[in-house]
Design a protein around this motif. Structure first.
Motif, PDB file in Angstrom:
ATOM      1  N   ARG A  79     -60.381 -33.754  -6.353  1.00 41.17           N
ATOM      2  CA  ARG A  79     -60.409 -34.931  -5.486  1.00 41.17           C
ATOM      3  C   ARG A  79     -59.244 -34.910  -4.501  1.00 41.17           C
ATOM      4  O   ARG A  79     -59.404 -35.213  -3.310  1.00 41.17           O
ATOM      5  N   ALA A  80     -58.062 -34.521  -4.987  1.00 42.06           N
ATOM      6  CA  ALA A  80     -56.884 -34.477  -4.123  1.00 42.06           C
ATOM      7  C   ALA A  80     -57.039 -33.450  -3.011  1.00 42.06           C
ATOM      8  O   ALA A  80     -56.642 -33.691  -1.865  1.00 42.06           O
ATOM      9  N   LEU A  81     -57.619 -32.314  -3.328  1.00 45.23           N
ATOM     10  CA  LEU A  81     -57.820 -31.285  -2.310  1.00 45.23           C
ATOM     11  C   LEU A  81     -58.792 -31.768  -1.238  1.00 45.23           C
ATOM     12  O   LEU A  81     -58.597 -31.513  -0.043  1.00 45.23           O
ATOM     13  N   GLY A  82     -59.824 -32.502  -1.652  1.00 41.77           N
ATOM     14  CA  GLY A  82     -60.756 -33.076  -0.677  1.00 41.77           C
ATOM     15  C   GLY A  82     -60.071 -34.075   0.242  1.00 41.77           C
ATOM     16  O   GLY A  82     -60.323 -34.111   1.459  1.00 41.77           O
ATOM     17  N   ILE A  83     -59.192 -34.905  -0.315  1.00 44.65           N
ATOM     18  CA  ILE A  83     -58.433 -35.871   0.496  1.00 44.65           C
ATOM     19  C   ILE A  83     -57.545 -35.132   1.486  1.00 44.65           C
ATOM     20  O   ILE A  83     -57.459 -35.500   2.669  1.00 44.65           O
ATOM     21  N   ALA A  84     -56.877 -34.074   1.026  1.00 45.26           N
ATOM     22  CA  ALA A  84     -56.001 -33.305   1.908  1.00 45.26           C
ATOM     23  C   ALA A  84     -56.773 -32.713   3.086  1.00 45.26           C
ATOM     24  O   ALA A  84     -56.304 -32.754   4.231  1.00 45.26           O
ATOM     25  N   ARG A  85     -57.950 -32.182   2.828  1.00 48.55           N
ATOM     26  CA  ARG A  85     -58.737 -31.579   3.909  1.00 48.55           C
ATOM     27  C   ARG A  85     -59.126 -32.613   4.958  1.00 48.55           C
ATOM     28  O   ARG A  85     -59.102 -32.340   6.165  1.00 48.55           O
ATOM     29  N   LYS A  86     -59.469 -33.809   4.518  1.00 51.21           N
ATOM     30  CA  LYS A  86     -59.813 -34.873   5.475  1.00 51.21           C
ATOM     31  C   LYS A  86     -58.609 -35.266   6.316  1.00 51.21           C
ATOM     32  O   LYS A  86     -58.711 -35.459   7.534  1.00 51.21           O
ATOM     33  N   LEU A  87     -57.446 -35.386   5.691  1.00 51.12           N
ATOM     34  CA  LEU A  87     -56.247 -35.783   6.419  1.00 51.12           C
ATOM     35  C   LEU A  87     -55.830 -34.728   7.437  1.00 51.12           C
ATOM     36  O   LEU A  87     -55.363 -35.057   8.536  1.00 51.12           O
ATOM     37  N   LEU A  88     -56.009 -33.461   7.105  1.00 54.79           N
ATOM     38  CA  LEU A  88     -55.582 -32.403   8.009  1.00 54.79           C
ATOM     39  C   LEU A  88     -56.490 -32.259   9.230  1.00 54.79           C
ATOM     40  O   LEU A  88     -56.157 -31.527  10.166  1.00 54.79           O
ATOM     41  N   ALA A  89     -57.603 -32.955   9.234  1.00 51.23           N
ATOM     42  CA  ALA A  89     -58.459 -32.960  10.428  1.00 51.23           C
ATOM     43  C   ALA A  89     -57.825 -33.766  11.555  1.00 51.23           C
ATOM     44  O   ALA A  89     -58.199 -33.621  12.724  1.00 51.23           O
ATOM     45  N   ASN A  90     -56.850 -34.614  11.231  1.00 55.33           N
ATOM     46  CA  ASN A  90     -56.136 -35.420  12.224  1.00 55.33           C
ATOM     47  C   ASN A  90     -55.063 -34.561  12.878  1.00 55.33           C
ATOM     48  O   ASN A  90     -54.207 -33.999  12.208  1.00 55.33           O
ATOM     49  N   LYS A  91     -55.080 -34.461  14.208  1.00 55.62           N
ATOM     50  CA  LYS A  91     -54.178 -33.558  14.923  1.00 55.62           C
ATOM     51  C   LYS A  91     -53.109 -34.294  15.727  1.00 55.62           C
ATOM     52  O   LYS A  91     -52.657 -33.814  16.768  1.00 55.62           O
ATOM     53  N   THR A  92     -52.668 -35.444  15.288  1.00 53.56           N
ATOM     54  CA  THR A  92     -51.654 -36.207  16.013  1.00 53.56           C
ATOM     55  C   THR A  92     -50.418 -35.360  16.293  1.00 53.56           C
ATOM     56  O   THR A  92     -49.919 -34.659  15.413  1.00 53.56           O
ATOM     57  N   ALA A  93     -49.886 -35.432  17.529  1.00 55.67           N
ATOM     58  CA  ALA A  93     -48.643 -34.744  17.896  1.00 55.67           C
ATOM     59  C   ALA A  93     -47.586 -35.789  18.251  1.00 55.67           C
ATOM     60  O   ALA A  93     -47.883 -36.755  18.964  1.00 55.67           O
ATOM     61  N   TYR A  94     -46.366 -35.612  17.762  1.00 53.92           N
ATOM     62  CA  TYR A  94     -45.334 -36.625  17.953  1.00 53.92           C
ATOM     63  C   TYR A  94     -44.397 -36.344  19.118  1.00 53.92           C
ATOM     64  O   TYR A  94     -43.712 -37.246  19.580  1.00 53.92           O
ATOM     65  N   ILE A  95     -44.323 -35.110  19.588  1.00 55.11           N
ATOM     66  CA  ILE A  95     -43.430 -34.792  20.701  1.00 55.11           C
ATOM     67  C   ILE A  95     -44.224 -34.870  22.001  1.00 55.11           C
ATOM     68  O   ILE A  95     -45.208 -34.139  22.172  1.00 55.11           O
TER      69      ILE A  95
END
Length: 486
Positions: free
Chosen positions: A450-466
Motif C-alpha cells: 500500500r505504501a509503495l502505491g501511495i509513493a508512486r501516486k505522489l511522485l507523479a506530482n512535478k512541482t518545482a520550487y526554484i
C-alpha cells in the motif's frame, strides 16, 4: 490537525539530580581528560588557548576550565528558527517543541520497480525529496542519501540543489569542504533573494560532524563548522558515539562523554561567532558487540536520545538527535516496531529536531520509497500522542450523553459528525482497517504494498520550487547535474 511543533517532555528518563550529575561529569571530563585534535587546526587551537583553554601541543591535548565552558555556552541562543521556502514548514526549535524528519547518508535504495537493492543516484535523491515534500507529517528534509553516480567534487551543490528544487521544507545536509559550503550558501542566497534575507530566513542549515568520538576534533568538519557560524548559517553539532565501541558501554558513561563533546563544540562555535545559531547534536547509539557494527534500532537508543534532550535543555540550547533507525533490511515488522519505539520515546522526550525518523533501513545504509510513506504515518501517530486529549465542555459531551440517553446510539449524532475527522488520527492510507472480504477484493495488499502505491501516486506530482529565472542563474554559475523539471 496541526501535528508540528507540539509540546513534548512527557517522558523523562533522567531525574534532575541525574542531569546535574551527568553535566558535572562532562565538565570534569573536559577539565581533567580534555580533548585531542587532528593536524591542521592551529588557528582554532590558538583561539581556544587565548580564551583560557590549556593546550599541550606535544600531546595535542586541550583542557577546558569549567568556568570557561559555562561562560561561552551561555552565549548560545535558546531558540533557533529554521525556515522553509514554504513558511508553513518553518521550525521553531526551543524548549520541548518537537519536529521529526529525514536524515542519513544512505548509499543504497530498494528499487521501487524491482524491489532489489542498488546504489543510490542523484535522481533518487531528487525523487525522495519530492516524496518527502508531500508527506505532511515529515516536518523537514535532511538529505537522506548520497548520489553515487556523480563526482565527489559535485556533491555539495547538487545535493542541496536537488533538495531545494524538490521541496519547500527546510533543507539540511553536510558538506565535504569549505569551498562546497560557500557554493551552497551562495546558491541559497540566490533563492532567498540575498545574503541578508538568507540570514533572516535560513532556508538551509549544515550538519558538522566535528567530533570523532571519543573526544577528538575532526579538522575538516571543525573548519566547516567555524566557517558556517561566521556567516550565521545554523549548524547541527553532530557527535555520534557508539556505546561499547567509541564510548563507555554504559548509558550514563556514553551520555557523559557525549555531553562533554557537545559542550566543547558549543564553546568553540561561540568563541568563533558569539550568538551563532546552533543545535546540540548528540546522537547516542550502540555497538553490536557481536559484529562491531552500528545497532540503530535498540530501545536503549530511544531512551538515550530522550535523555540527550534533557541534557540540552539543561544548558538551554535546542537539540538535534535521532530516531526511527532500524537494523531491518526491508520494510517489515522489525522495522515497524524499532522505528515506532525509538520515535515515540524521542518525541515524548521533547527533542526539537529529530532526524533519521523517516526512510532509513539497514542501520542507515539503505532507504526505500515505501519506508518514507510508512514512517510518515508512524511520525503522525507519535505527534498525535503529543497532541494529548482535549478535556473541555465540548469534548466531555455531557449534553450529548444526556440527549442520547441510556441504551442509545451515538453513531448519527451531530456531535459525532462534528468530531469524527479531527478527534482521531487516520493516517495517510498505509493502515488498513477494512474487513477481510473487502481487503481481499481490493488486492489483499500488505502495508508495504500500500505504501509503495501511495509513493508512486505522489511522485507523479512535478512541482518545482526554484523559479525559472533563478534556476537559470544557478545553472549558469554552478555545475548543476539535476535535469530541469518541467
Amino acid at each position: 490537525m496541526n501535528l508540528m511543533g507540539l509540546q513534548g517532555g512527557q517522558y523523562q528518563p533522567l531525574s534532575e539530580k541525574q542531569i546535574e550529575t551527568i553535566h558535572h561529569a562532562a565538565l570534569t571530563i573536559l577539565e581533567k581528560t580534555g580533548i585531542t585534535y587532528e593536524s591542521g587546526l592551529d588557528d582554532t587551537v590558538a583561539m581556544l588557548e587565548q580564551n583560557g583553554a590549556s593546550v599541550d601541543r606535544d600531546k595535542k591535548r586541550i583542557r577546558f576550565p569549567k568556568d570557561l565552558v559555562t561562560t561561552w555556552v551561555e552565549k548560545a541562543p535558546e531558540k533557533v528558527v529554521l525556515c522553509g521556502q514554504n513558511p508553513e514548514y518553518d521550525l521553531n526549535l526551543t524548549e520541548d517543541r518537537v519536529h521529526l524528519g529525514t536524515g542519513g547518508a544512505a548509499i543504497k535504495i530498494l528499487d521501487p520497480d524491482t524491489g532489489e537493492v542498488r546504489a543510490t543516484t542523484l535522481d533518487d535523491l531528487y525523487k525522495v525529496s519530492r516524496l518527502v515534500d508531500q508527506l505532511k507529517h515529515i516536518h523537514f528534509l535532511v538529505r537522506p542519501c548520497i548520489p553515487t553516480d556523480i563526482d565527489e567534487k559535485d556533491y555539495d551543490i547538487n545535493m542541496f540543489y536537488a533538495c531545494l528544487s524538490a521541496s519547500g521544507k527546510h533543507v539540511m545536509s553536510g558538506v565535504n569542504n569549505e569551498q562546497g559550503l560557500h557554493q551552497v550558501m551562495e546558491m541559497a542566497a540566490m533563492i532567498a533573494g540575498s545574503k541578508e534575507k538568507l540570514a533572516q530566513r535560513p532556508l538551509i542549515s549544515v550538519i558538522t560532524s566535528f567530533a570523532i568520538s571519543p573526544l577528538k576534533l575532526c579538522t575538516q568538519s571543525t573548519k566547516i563548522m567555524q566557517e558556517a557560524v561566521r556567516h550565521k548559517i545554523p549548524v547541527a553539532l553532530s557527535s555520534a558515539p557508539m556505546a561499547g565501541s567509541t564510548s563507555p558501554l554504559t548509558m550514563a558513561g556514553t551520555l557523559a562523554q557525549l555531553h562533554a563533546e557537545e559542550l566543547a563544540g558549543i564553546t568553540l562555535c561561540q568563541m568563533t561567532s558569539p550568538g551563532a545559531p546552533l543545535l546540540y547534536g548528540g546522537i547516542p547509539g550502540m555497538a553490536n558487540l557481536a559484529t562491531m557494527g552500528y545497532c540503530g534500532g535498540a530501545v536503549e537508543c530511544g531512551m538515550m536520545n530522550a535523555a540527550i534532550h534533557q541534557m540540552s535543555r539543561h544548558i538551554k540550547v535546542p537539540n538535534y538527535n535521532s530516531s526511527g533507525l532500524s537494523d531491518a533490511k526491508v520494510p517489515d515488522a522489525q522495522a515497524g516496531y524499532e522505528k515506532a519505539l525509538t520515535s515515540v520515546l524521542a518525541s515524548m522526550g521533547g527533542s526539537n529536531y529529530i532526524h533519521h525518523s523517516a526512510g532509513m533501513l539497514e542501520s542507515m545504509l539503505t532507504i526505500a520509497h515505501e519506508q518514507f510513506v510508512i514512517d510518515d504515518e508512524i511520525i503522525g501517530n507519535c505527534c498525535k500522542v503529543l497532541n494529548g486529549i482535549d478535556v473541555d465542555e465540548e469534548h466531555l459531551a455531557l449534553e450529548v450523553i444526556d440527549s442520547i440517553g441510556p441504551a442509545g446510539n451515538f453513531m448519527t449524532a451531530p456531535h459525532t459528525m462534528s468530531h469524527m475527522r479531527k478527534e482521531y488520527f487516520y493516517g495517510n492510507g498505509v493502515t488498513d482497517r477494512k474487513n477481510r472480504d473487502r481487503w481481499k477484493k481490493e488486492g489483499a495488499m500488505d502495508a508495504r504494498q500500500r505504501a509503495l502505491g501511495i509513493a508512486r501516486k505522489l511522485l507523479a506530482n512535478k512541482t518545482a520550487y526554484i523559479p525559472d529565472d533563478i534556476d537559470a542563474a544557478i545553472r549558469k554559475k554552478f555545475n548543476v547535474l539535476v535535469p530541469k523539471q518541467n
